[in-house]
Design a protein around this motif. Structure first.
Motif, PDB file in Angstrom:
ATOM      1  N   MET A   1       0.795  -1.191   0.011  1.00  0.00           N
ATOM      2  CA  MET A   1      -0.103   0.147  -0.019  1.00  0.00           C
ATOM      3  C   MET A   1       0.470   1.076  -0.170  1.00  0.00           C
ATOM      4  O   MET A   1       0.440   2.279   0.564  1.00  0.00           O
ATOM      5  N   LYS A   2       1.893   1.279  -0.575  1.00  0.00           N
ATOM      6  CA  LYS A   2       2.821   2.381  -0.354  1.00  0.00           C
ATOM      7  C   LYS A   2       2.350   3.366  -1.069  1.00  0.00           C
ATOM      8  O   LYS A   2       2.491   4.694  -0.596  1.00  0.00           O
ATOM      9  N   GLY A   3       1.562   3.648  -2.079  1.00  0.00           N
ATOM     10  CA  GLY A   3       1.076   4.600  -2.639  1.00  0.00           C
ATOM     11  C   GLY A   3       0.193   5.292  -1.977  1.00  0.00           C
ATOM     12  O   GLY A   3      -0.030   6.623  -2.193  1.00  0.00           O
ATOM     13  N   GLU A   4      -0.369   4.638  -0.914  1.00  0.00           N
ATOM     14  CA  GLU A   4      -1.300   5.501   0.050  1.00  0.00           C
ATOM     15  C   GLU A   4      -0.650   6.058   1.068  1.00  0.00           C
ATOM     16  O   GLU A   4      -1.399   6.834   2.115  1.00  0.00           O
ATOM     17  N   LEU A   5       0.534   5.885   1.397  1.00  0.00           N
ATOM     18  CA  LEU A   5       1.407   6.430   2.572  1.00  0.00           C
ATOM     19  C   LEU A   5       1.755   7.805   2.285  1.00  0.00           C
ATOM     20  O   LEU A   5       1.984   8.348   1.233  1.00  0.00           O
ATOM     21  N   LYS A   6       1.936   8.417   3.356  1.00  0.00           N
ATOM     22  CA  LYS A   6       2.488   9.880   3.293  1.00  0.00           C
ATOM     23  C   LYS A   6       3.569  10.027   4.451  1.00  0.00           C
ATOM     24  O   LYS A   6       3.395  10.045   5.655  1.00  0.00           O
ATOM     25  N   GLY A   7       4.945   9.808   4.018  1.00  0.00           N
ATOM     26  CA  GLY A   7       5.943   9.739   5.031  1.00  0.00           C
ATOM     27  C   GLY A   7       6.695   8.670   4.936  1.00  0.00           C
ATOM     28  O   GLY A   7       6.903   7.922   3.854  1.00  0.00           O
ATOM     29  N   LYS A   8       7.187   8.064   6.056  1.00  0.00           N
ATOM     30  CA  LYS A   8       7.946   7.105   6.070  1.00  0.00           C
ATOM     31  C   LYS A   8       7.714   6.070   7.388  1.00  0.00           C
ATOM     32  O   LYS A   8       7.090   6.678   8.227  1.00  0.00           O
ATOM     33  N   VAL A   9       7.863   4.923   7.102  1.00  0.00           N
ATOM     34  CA  VAL A   9       7.597   3.776   8.352  1.00  0.00           C
ATOM     35  C   VAL A   9       8.951   3.126   8.588  1.00  0.00           C
ATOM     36  O   VAL A   9       9.672   2.963   7.764  1.00  0.00           O
ATOM     37  N   LYS A  10       9.064   3.231   9.917  1.00  0.00           N
ATOM     38  CA  LYS A  10      10.212   2.453  10.488  1.00  0.00           C
ATOM     39  C   LYS A  10       9.975   1.281  11.446  1.00  0.00           C
ATOM     40  O   LYS A  10       9.115   1.463  12.300  1.00  0.00           O
TER      41      LYS A  10
END
Length: 428
Positions: free
Chosen positions: A147-156
């Protein structure tokens, strides 16, 4: 007012679409999550010795195309998913270590592993559910990459060693990860963590705003008196009697000084050592124990009261005493930021469904997730792992040889980690 209403409807619609996608992806990855969990359960490793576990996790995260760092806080693994769009940095954490416990469950994936703990050979078992935590976070990583296209920012993604405590003489766990900069580069805005619970129904999530798990402060008291023959106690300054008075007085801190209707606290003496013969009053007695508090003010009060009582009783008996607190590893309060909890509560309700989100009672157990929450706002939640046909009083508790959680409970964990990330990014 109209524009705010349109925004709210838009956010609700977006969340609904994400929920459907997350649900579908979580369904698809569930069999793999179960496979991972069984692998980790069958191959557990003790704190700061999670070498094979870390290698397994890192290999998978790299296969997802993530930027992966290994060797953080000895064996920790950290991966970053960059959406390429501006937005917050959301951290998700799972702990990886097992315990020196011998498993008695008759499972096809039961642990037969042995290891070394403080110089002794011991059996090793995932007796607290950390195997499920690893698997759930790996599943969430797969969902969020999809779902990368729905993300805003970064996930750690933080896979942490030694939550149960590092071996004697070593550093470890969340405290060392923070020390080594796990919340930096990129700088984390918020952190979410889950713990499976063997006595909560699968499909249920429990939450609490504020203090949810206690601060831990081990202590040691050294009482110094004057030795004498047991037949002539008037020639002694008796550290045994002095210590006995201290043990009783320490209990009055919680019962008479802490405002118990607002705060939970525990003062427990777990060790008394002194003397070597029945007819000798010794020169010294050592006491050791633990303090648990759920409120910063209560923690400060206990610190002050213990020092006051120890000194006062020692003085009154003609003895001297030294209080060391904390004595060894000390954990802060696992504190769920109230504003963040209110902000994300709708996500819990939407993900788990009506009637499956319950407010938890605070517990006097501890979690080193609290070291992250000292630096950034965070939420620590409990996910059910008890089969629905098992009565709560029959479910084995954590840290026991027959500890067991149902694989089916992990699906909700994958969904929660994914939806908390997506919704926080949108709301921010």
């Amino acid at each position: 007012m109209k524009s705010k209403g349109i925004f709210a409807l838009s956010l609700l619609a977006s969340s609904s679409v994400w929920a459907n996608s997350v649900d579908q992806l979580a369904d698809q990855v569930q069999s793999q999550v179960v496979e991972w969990r069984h692998h980790f359960h069958q191959h557990p490793e003790l704190s700061n010795r999670e070498f094979k576990t870390a290698a397994y996790v890192a290999k998978y995260l790299k296969s997802l195309g993530l930027e992966v760092q290994t060797g953080v806080a000895k064996t920790g693994v950290v991966a970053v998913l960059d959406s390429g769009k501006p937005g917050p940095v959301v951290a998700l954490r799972a702990d990886m270590d097992a315990l020196p416990v011998k498993e008695v469950n008759n499972l096809p994936y039961r642990s037969e592993v042995t290891g070394e703990y403080n110089g002794e050979a011991v059996p090793v078992m995932h007796a607290c559910g950390h195997d499920t935590h690893i698997a759930m976070l790996m599943g969430a990583a797969k969902v969020l990459v999809a779902m990368k296209g729905e993300l805003k920012g970064k996930v750690k993604f933080i896979f942490q060693p030694a939550e149960e405590g590092a071996p004697v003489g070593e550093e470890g766990g969340a405290k060392l990860m923070v020390k080594e900069g796990v919340l930096k580069n990129p700088d984390v805005d918020v952190v979410f963590g889950l713990h499976i619970n063997s006595q909560t129904d699968i499909g249920t999530v429990k939450y609490r705003a504020g203090g949810v798990m206690a601060a831990v402060d081990p202590f040691k008291i050294e009482v110094h008196g004057k030795q004498s023959h047991g037949a002539y106690p008037w020639m002694s300054v008796d550290p045994v009697v002095t210590s006995a008075q201290m043990v009783m007085a320490l209990q009055t801190i919680v019962s008479r000084e802490v405002k118990v209707i607002d705060n939970g606290a525990v003062v427990s003496v777990g060790m008394i050592k002194g003397g070597n013969r029945t007819n000798i009053i010794p020169a010294e007695v050592d006491l050791a124990g633990t303090v648990r508090t759920l409120n910063p003010k209560a923690r400060e009060l206990v610190y002050e009261a213990m020092a006051r009582k120890v000194k006062g009783i020692a003085d009154s008996m003609g003895a001297t005493a030294t209080l060391t607190m904390p004595y060894g590893d000390s954990y802060p309060i696992t504190y769920n930021d109230p504003a963040l909890m209110a902000k994300m509560l709708p996500t819990l309700s939407r993900t788990a469904g009506e009637g499956h989100v319950k407010e938890a009672q605070a517990v006097t157990g501890a979690e080193d997730f609290s070291f992250y929450q000292e630096k950034v706002p965070g939420l620590f939640l409990f996910v059910g792992g008890k089969s629905l046909d098992v009565p709560e009083d029959k479910a084995p508790s954590h840290h026991t040889p027959d500890f067991y959680v149902d694989d089916a409970g992990m699906k909700l964990g994958v969904k929660l980690l994914s939806n908390l990330t997506l919704d926080y990014m949108q709301k921010s």
